[in-house]
Design a protein around this motif. Structure first.
Motif, mmCIF file in Angstrom:
data_model
loop_
_atom_site.group_PDB
_atom_site.id
_atom_site.type_symbol
_atom_site.label_atom_id
_atom_site.label_comp_id
_atom_site.label_asym_id
_atom_site.label_seq_id
_atom_site.Cartn_x
_atom_site.Cartn_y
_atom_site.Cartn_z
ATOM 1 N N LEU A 1 -9.488 -2.565 -2.686
ATOM 2 C CA LEU A 1 -8.477 -3.140 -1.801
ATOM 3 C C LEU A 1 -9.042 -4.329 -1.019
ATOM 4 O O LEU A 1 -8.458 -5.416 -0.987
ATOM 5 C CB LEU A 1 -7.957 -2.048 -0.845
ATOM 6 C CG LEU A 1 -6.885 -2.427 0.170
ATOM 7 C CD1 LEU A 1 -5.660 -3.026 -0.501
ATOM 8 C CD2 LEU A 1 -6.469 -1.192 0.983
ATOM 9 N N LEU B 1 -3.387 -1.119 -7.192
ATOM 10 C CA LEU B 1 -3.223 -2.252 -6.270
ATOM 11 C C LEU B 1 -1.931 -2.961 -6.631
ATOM 12 O O LEU B 1 -1.793 -3.480 -7.745
ATOM 13 C CB LEU B 1 -4.387 -3.238 -6.421
ATOM 14 C CG LEU B 1 -5.747 -2.808 -5.875
ATOM 15 C CD1 LEU B 1 -6.766 -3.920 -6.135
ATOM 16 C CD2 LEU B 1 -5.662 -2.509 -4.384
ATOM 17 N N THR C 1 0.801 -1.227 0.000
ATOM 18 C CA THR C 1 0.000 0.000 0.000
ATOM 19 C C THR C 1 0.833 1.276 0.000
ATOM 20 O O THR C 1 0.304 2.369 -0.083
ATOM 21 C CB THR C 1 -0.922 0.012 1.234
ATOM 22 O OG1 THR C 1 -0.122 -0.232 2.388
ATOM 23 C CG2 THR C 1 -1.971 -1.075 1.125
ATOM 24 N N ALA D 1 -2.045 -5.872 4.289
ATOM 25 C CA ALA D 1 -1.787 -4.627 3.558
ATOM 26 C C ALA D 1 -0.663 -3.895 4.286
ATOM 27 O O ALA D 1 -0.772 -3.619 5.472
ATOM 28 C CB ALA D 1 -3.036 -3.766 3.521
#
Lengths: 460, 460
Positions: free
Chosen positions: A381, A420, A198, A398
């Motif tokens: 996500l 992503l 992320t 993440a």
């Protein structure tokens, strides 16, 4: 909505053929940073063009200022639209003598759960690119169509700072519209735990060349009297860090933020030890800034590394020479709001200040990129996390990563797209090093993961 | 006593043939420090054997632990006996791209007084060796005999620290008896002023290798967490000199003496300026110890130079790598009573102290040599000075030099012999550098000088 099981089943039964296709791709010596391999880069682009055209994509090889981009598109009106990015170029292979077999002759090595595809580019990024392509192939083979509209961009200059790509993206904005970007160029948390990355550190990369005398000199005649560029360069490089491991360039830490307390708390809970992270590469103690957790050092803190240095006589035996010139490559990993352009100015001033009057100093500044971070509330996500969790049987986490993928910032800036970052590499894949590998499990379950993610994004 | 004029005249008229012979010698790629050229070193030895045998010397090629020695002898009972030393090996040729033509294809370049023989080894030391051989040839051609008994030793490992030679000399003491040693491997004071070198700095040469991780790493993943051997090495090298240019290794200056006041007074009188010495190589200011005369820096003061450094990615473009290993070659020029063995211990300790716990450091110590100095009242010195003065029309000066010729110390220690260092090189001969040259005038008048010196030593 097409059933997922036949597609996953097809991926399992077609694995040998998929491997054969990947091996063909890996045999192409597409080193982007060395102009001698220009033709091989083009060959890799055309190989992808052939492969994607055969799958029914409308495909073209398009010029940039360095190596060409492969563009492929398969529309699906009314469905979500994904833009997939990867790169077909690879790192140089030196030192060649440390490879156990030629880097462009891929081999499958080992047994059982740990079988590995060994070749330059196996993990970074050809193997990863092909997980997505093979997932598309399986969807198409079983259903004649993809769950989403898919646009694919595979560039050939990622290892050269994506030279030419932002300009190409800017010119082709209309053809790159999508709901979300997908990138497969990152790692798993560990060999069993999938990860969505992320945040990414930015990069600034420089080459410093110090020139003293206008030729190489005999150190017997001139030693003690003539300036030595290796001495000058060593003093400059040694000055880059203080004894606490902090970078000494003025204003370097401007724009660096401390992570929120709750994030630091989570990090403390992770079992991320020096033994686990550094042990496999033969090290015990974290280098870099003192008083920081290891995970901070590679995620939330900036770093400076000298990536290469050369000067004088470096072959076997002795030569009593004072070099005329010496040079080093120096790069910085950036976080938060650190500005690569401001750093370039400050770095150059830092270097010039330390050069004696008699020395000429050249600083080349390669393309830089800022750090990037995803919004945690991005809808795709959680969908992708759930699909990954289903495939791997463990919660997908993440988290941020230490590396840089400049295009992610460009996608946000030029296309307004969030990305992503989902990859199946492992930290011990030896990317950029001899005997680079991609585990067969990464390739196989990576392909299955993308097949699931494409379905999941369509069902959203 | 044979008349000198016909001999000098023969040297003049045979110059073209002498050049042809030297060119043959220069075409042999006898690089001693690179094992790939082992066969070429042997070829050079046999070329000399053939040449000296043809002149009537009893000649043989004899093995050492590295490259063979050429031994030649021509007795003359009752006459003084000289032992001539030179070397047939040459320095490596890199960087090859800076040569204006291939280094082993000798060419005669330029016009008039400045004609130059350009090739690797032209000055160091093949051209210089041949001045002596050609002087012998002229004496033999005109008189059928030499004025002195002559023993010639030409080694093949001078650029590799004369590896194997001291052992060979020790074993062959009986065959090396002489009244004085002659060496032709030094320079003139300037292009018109001959010089006898009466002192030489010693040499200690080391290679330092720092190993951190057991492989090259991706600087994105590991930057800020993994130790970087280039950082460690830079810190070590940067610490070798303080900000006054003094070497910081403990006890380094032990055994260094200040020259007598009258010598310093003489030096102040010499017109030895930075402009003259450093100007031709593109520099303006003396580096090294502050507060010293330039001539001190290269004659009476020790010095430390990093001769080479390599680590990480050094080819075109960028690679985001943290090297597993980096290494540097470091050498010291020694004066007076500095002890290379003690320095080796102190240097190694200095390096190890500066290596973090996680790094492995290897220090290789190549052969060292102490500084040497001639007795000023040596009888052959004034005889040779007079002969040189006659040839060049200017007073030959006796002075120290910055370079090292290890065998000179061995001759004194093993054979009890003092050595006259008489050479015709010039400071701008680019020895050890691309486009090495030897001026035709050096070769021609050097040969004439030796013809005179041989006669003068016999008449003494």
């Amino acid at each position: 909505m097409a059933a997922l099981d036949p597609i996953l089943n097809d991926i399992d039964t077609d694995l040998d053929n998929a491997l054969e296709r990947l091996f063909e791709f890996l045999r192409i010596e597409s080193i982007s940073t060395d102009s001698a391999y220009k033709g091989e880069c083009r060959k890799a682009a055309h190989w992808l063009e052939g492969n994607l055209t055969a799958l029914g994509f409308e495909t073209s090889v398009e010029e940039t200022s360095l190596h060409p981009v492969v563009y492929a598109h398969k529309p699906k009106p009314g469905a979500p639209h994904v833009l997939f990015y990867g790169h077909y170029d690879v790192q140089p292979v030196d030192p060649l003598n440390l490879w156990t077999h030629p880097p462009f002759e891929p081999r499958l090595i080992g047994e059982g759960d740990r079988r590995q595809i060994v070749a330059r580019g196996a993990s970074d990024d050809k193997g990863q690119v092909m997980t997505f392509v093979e997932a598309c192939r399986a969807h198409l083979a079983m259903n004649g169509e993809l769950p989403c509209a898919v646009t694919i961009v595979i560039e050939g200059a990622e290892e050269s700072g994506s030279q030419g790509l932002p300009e190409w993206v800017e010119k082709n904005r209309d053809r790159l519209e999508a709901d979300v970007a997908l990138v497969c160029d990152t790692s798993m948390w560990d060999r069993n735990t999938p990860q969505i990355t992320t945040s990414l550190r930015g990069l600034a990369y420089f080459e410093v060349t110090v020139t003293c005398a206008d030729r190489d000199l005999h150190s017997g005649f001139f030693g003690g009297a003539a300036a030595n560029p290796i001495h000058v360069l060593s003093k400059i490089l040694a000055a880059l860090h203080d004894d606490q491991g902090r970078v000494t360039i003025p204003d370097f830490y401007e724009g660096v933020r401390e992570p929120p307390a709750e994030v630091l708390e989570q990090w403390k809970g992770l079992d991320f030890t020096a033994e686990k992270f550094l042990g496999p590469i033969g090290l015990k103690e974290p280098a870099g800034e003192r008083g920081r957790m290891l995970i901070e050092l590679i995620q939330s803190r900036p770093a400076c590394d000298v990536n290469g240095i050369i000067g004088g006589y470096t072959a076997e035996g002795t030569k009593t020479v004072i070099a005329g010139q010496a040079s080093a490559k120096v790069s910085f990993r950036l976080v938060d709001d650190q500005d690569p352009e401001q750093l370039a100015k400050n770095f150059e001033a830092f270097v010039r200040e330390r050069a004696p009057a008699d020395c000429k100093v050249d600083v080349v500044c390669y393309k830089g990129s800022r750090a990037i971070a995803l919004p945690y509330d991005m809808p795709q996500l959680s969908v992708a996390q759930a699909a990954l969790t289903e495939e791997w049987g463990r919660d997908a986490i993440a988290v941020g990563a230490g590396g840089s993928i400049p295009i992610v910032g460009d996608f946000k800036r030029l296309l307004g797209l969030d990305t992503l970052l989902i990859g199946f590499g492992l930290d011990d894949d030896r990317i950029h090093s001899p005997n680079e590998k991609y585990e067969l499990k990464s390739f196989h379950k990576g392909t299955r993961s993308w097949a699931r993610i494409l379905s999941a994004l369509a069902a959203r």
